[in-house]
Design an enzyme around this catalytic site. Structure first.
Site, PDB file in Angstrom:
ATOM      1  N   SER A  25      39.922 -32.926  22.695  1.00  0.00           N
ATOM      2  CA  SER A  25      39.298 -34.246  22.659  1.00  0.00           C
ATOM      3  C   SER A  25      40.375 -35.330  22.691  1.00  0.00           C
ATOM      4  O   SER A  25      41.567 -35.060  22.544  1.00  0.00           O
ATOM      5  CB  SER A  25      38.443 -34.413  21.401  1.00  0.00           C
ATOM      6  OG  SER A  25      39.251 -34.341  20.227  1.00  0.00           O
ATOM      7  N   GLY A  26      39.934 -36.562  22.876  1.00  0.00           N
ATOM      8  CA  GLY A  26      40.789 -37.732  22.736  1.00  0.00           C
ATOM      9  C   GLY A  26      42.014 -37.733  23.609  1.00  0.00           C
ATOM     10  O   GLY A  26      41.966 -37.432  24.813  1.00  0.00           O
ATOM     11  N   ILE A  27      43.146 -38.080  23.016  1.00  0.00           N
ATOM     12  CA  ILE A  27      44.397 -38.189  23.756  1.00  0.00           C
ATOM     13  C   ILE A  27      44.804 -36.846  24.346  1.00  0.00           C
ATOM     14  O   ILE A  27      45.250 -36.771  25.496  1.00  0.00           O
ATOM     15  CB  ILE A  27      45.493 -38.752  22.834  1.00  0.00           C
ATOM     16  CG1 ILE A  27      45.225 -40.232  22.539  1.00  0.00           C
ATOM     17  CG2 ILE A  27      46.880 -38.582  23.467  1.00  0.00           C
ATOM     18  CD1 ILE A  27      46.137 -40.832  21.493  1.00  0.00           C
ATOM     19  N   VAL A  75      48.050 -25.325  14.375  1.00  0.00           N
ATOM     20  CA  VAL A  75      49.486 -25.520  14.604  1.00  0.00           C
ATOM     21  C   VAL A  75      50.317 -25.369  13.343  1.00  0.00           C
ATOM     22  O   VAL A  75      51.552 -25.343  13.412  1.00  0.00           O
ATOM     23  CB  VAL A  75      49.782 -26.882  15.268  1.00  0.00           C
ATOM     24  CG1 VAL A  75      49.140 -26.959  16.637  1.00  0.00           C
ATOM     25  CG2 VAL A  75      49.350 -28.046  14.374  1.00  0.00           C
ATOM     26  N   TYR A 166      50.865 -40.376   6.395  1.00  0.00           N
ATOM     27  CA  TYR A 166      50.719 -40.350   7.851  1.00  0.00           C
ATOM     28  C   TYR A 166      51.944 -40.932   8.563  1.00  0.00           C
ATOM     29  O   TYR A 166      52.576 -40.265   9.390  1.00  0.00           O
ATOM     30  CB  TYR A 166      49.463 -41.098   8.275  1.00  0.00           C
ATOM     31  CG  TYR A 166      49.226 -41.036   9.766  1.00  0.00           C
ATOM     32  CD1 TYR A 166      48.850 -39.842  10.378  1.00  0.00           C
ATOM     33  CD2 TYR A 166      49.371 -42.161  10.573  1.00  0.00           C
ATOM     34  CE1 TYR A 166      48.625 -39.764  11.743  1.00  0.00           C
ATOM     35  CE2 TYR A 166      49.158 -42.100  11.939  1.00  0.00           C
ATOM     36  CZ  TYR A 166      48.784 -40.903  12.515  1.00  0.00           C
ATOM     37  OH  TYR A 166      48.585 -40.832  13.868  1.00  0.00           O
ATOM     38  N   LYS A 170      54.864 -38.962  10.768  1.00  0.00           N
ATOM     39  CA  LYS A 170      55.108 -39.295  12.168  1.00  0.00           C
ATOM     40  C   LYS A 170      56.543 -39.774  12.388  1.00  0.00           C
ATOM     41  O   LYS A 170      57.125 -39.554  13.461  1.00  0.00           O
ATOM     42  CB  LYS A 170      54.106 -40.339  12.647  1.00  0.00           C
ATOM     43  CG  LYS A 170      52.688 -39.809  12.788  1.00  0.00           C
ATOM     44  CD  LYS A 170      52.575 -38.734  13.862  1.00  0.00           C
ATOM     45  CE  LYS A 170      51.134 -38.369  14.174  1.00  0.00           C
ATOM     46  NZ  LYS A 170      51.003 -37.371  15.257  1.00  0.00           N
TER      47      LYS A 170
END
Length: 289
Positions: A25-27, A75, A166, A170
Site C-alpha cells: 500500500s501507499g508509498i 522486517v 519515530y 528515522k
C-alpha cells in the site's frame, strides 16, 4: 568520453530483480508499480498477505508486468527477511531494493513516553532497515552491484514534537544510509534515502484533507500542497535506476520544500490526549511509567 545513452522508459530495469518492502500500500505500492513499469521483476514484501495479493494484481493490471510476486515477511524478523531477499533474487539478479516498511507506535511528551512502544518503533524502523540492507547487500554484491533506497521521513531532520521514537528512528535510517554507502560502495552497491513530507496515504488518513494540522503543514511548504505516493515513487525509481549510477550516500527531501522551515504543529491533536501541561514538559505523577 561520451556517456552511454540511457535505456528507454519501460526497458531501463529489464533483467533487474527488485524487492519492495511495505509494498502492499501507499508509498511502497507506488514505488513497486513504478519499478515494474520500467521492466523490473518485482517482489513485494509485507505482513498482510491479502493486501500483497491485491497489490500484485493491481500492478500487473496497470503496468502489464508479468509475474509480480509477493512474500509475507516482517522486517524485524531476520529469518523472514532473509527468505524475502532470497525470493526476490530468484527471478533475476537482485539489483534494486526500496525499503518502505516502517511506522510508529510511540507518541507523546518525552516524560510520559511508553518505553516498550519506543523500543518497538526503533526495532521496526532502524533495525528493520539494517536487516534488509544486511541481507540484500549479499546477493547484490554477488551480482556486481545494485541500489538500495530507504524511505525515511522529514521527521528525521525537522523535529516533530510529541512524535516519540519515530523521528529518532528515522534519523538512524539516515545515518545507516551514509554508513552503507561508505562501506558497500567498493562492491558496486549504492545506498540512498528519501525523506518524504506529508504524503496522501491511508496512514495519514483525514489529516491530509482539512484541519489546523494540515493548514500548518501547508504554511511550512514553499510548494504548498500535500504530496502523492507517485511523487516519492518517481524519486525512488531514479535512485534505483541507471540514471543515478554516480549517486550514493544521499538522503533526498521529497516534501514540497518543507525541510526548509520547521516541523508541523500537532498541538490540536495531542493536547486533548495528554493535556496542555504535559505538552509543556510537566512531569508525570510520581510512580507513573
Amino acid at each position: 568520453m561520451t556517456p552511454s545513452p540511457l535505456p528507454s522508459p519501460g526497458t531501463a530495469l529489464r533483467g533487474t530483480g527488485a524487492l519492495v518492502t511495505g509494498g502492499g500500500s501507499g508509498i511502497g505500492l507506488a514505488c513497486a508499480r513504478r519499478l515494474a513499469a520500467d521492466g523490473a521483476d518485482v517482489t513485494l514484501c509485507g505482513r498482510t498477505e491479502s493486501r500483497l495479493k491485491e497489490a500484485a494484481a493491481e500492478i500487473s493490471a496497470t503496468t502489464g508486468a508479468a509475474g509480480v510476486r509477493y512474500v509475507v515477511a516482517d522486517v524485524t524478523d531476520e529469518e523472514q527477511v532473509e527468505a524475502a531477499v532470497r525470493a526476490a533474487a530468484a527471478p533475476a539478479p537482485l539489483r534494486a531494493v526500496v525499503h518502505s516498511a516502517g511506522g510508529s507506535t510511540s507518541i507523546g511528551p518525552l516524560p510520559r513516553l511508553d518505553t516498550d512502544a519506543w523500543r518497538a518503533t526503533l526495532e521496526l524502523n532502524a533495525t528493520g532497515t539494517m536487516l534488509v540492507l544486511k541481507h540484500a547487500s549479499r546477493p547484490m554484491a554477488r551480482a556486481g552491484g545494485g541500489a538500495f533506497v530507504a524511505i525515511s521521513s522529514i521527521a528525521a531532520s525537522n523535529t516533530h514534537r510529541w512524535f516519540g521514537a519515530y523521528g529518532v528512528s528515522k534519523a538512524a535510517v539516515d545515518h545507516l544510509v551514509r554508513l552503507g554507502a561508505d562501506e558497500l560502495g567498493p562492491a558496486g552497491i549504492r545506498v540512498n534515502g528519501i525523506r518524504p513530507g506529508l504524503v496522501r496515504t491511508e496512514l495519514v488518513g483525514d489529516l491530509a484533507e482539512a484541519g489546523p494540522i494540515l493548514d500548518d503543514y501547508l504554511a511550512c511548504m514553499p510548494l504548498g500542497r500535500v504530496g502523492e505516493p507517485d511523487d516519492v515513487a518517481a524519486a525512488a525509481r531514479f535512485l534505483a535506476g541507471p540514471e543515478s549510477s554516480w549517486i550514493t550516500g544521499q538522503v533526498v527531501n521529497v516534501d514540497g520544500g518543507h525541510h526548509l522551515r520547521r516541523g508541523p504543529d500537532y498541538r490540536s491533536m495531542f493536547e486533548p490526549m495528554f493535556g496542555a501541561d504535559a505538552l509543556g514538559g510537566a512531569a508525570p505523577e510520581e510512580g507513573s511509567t
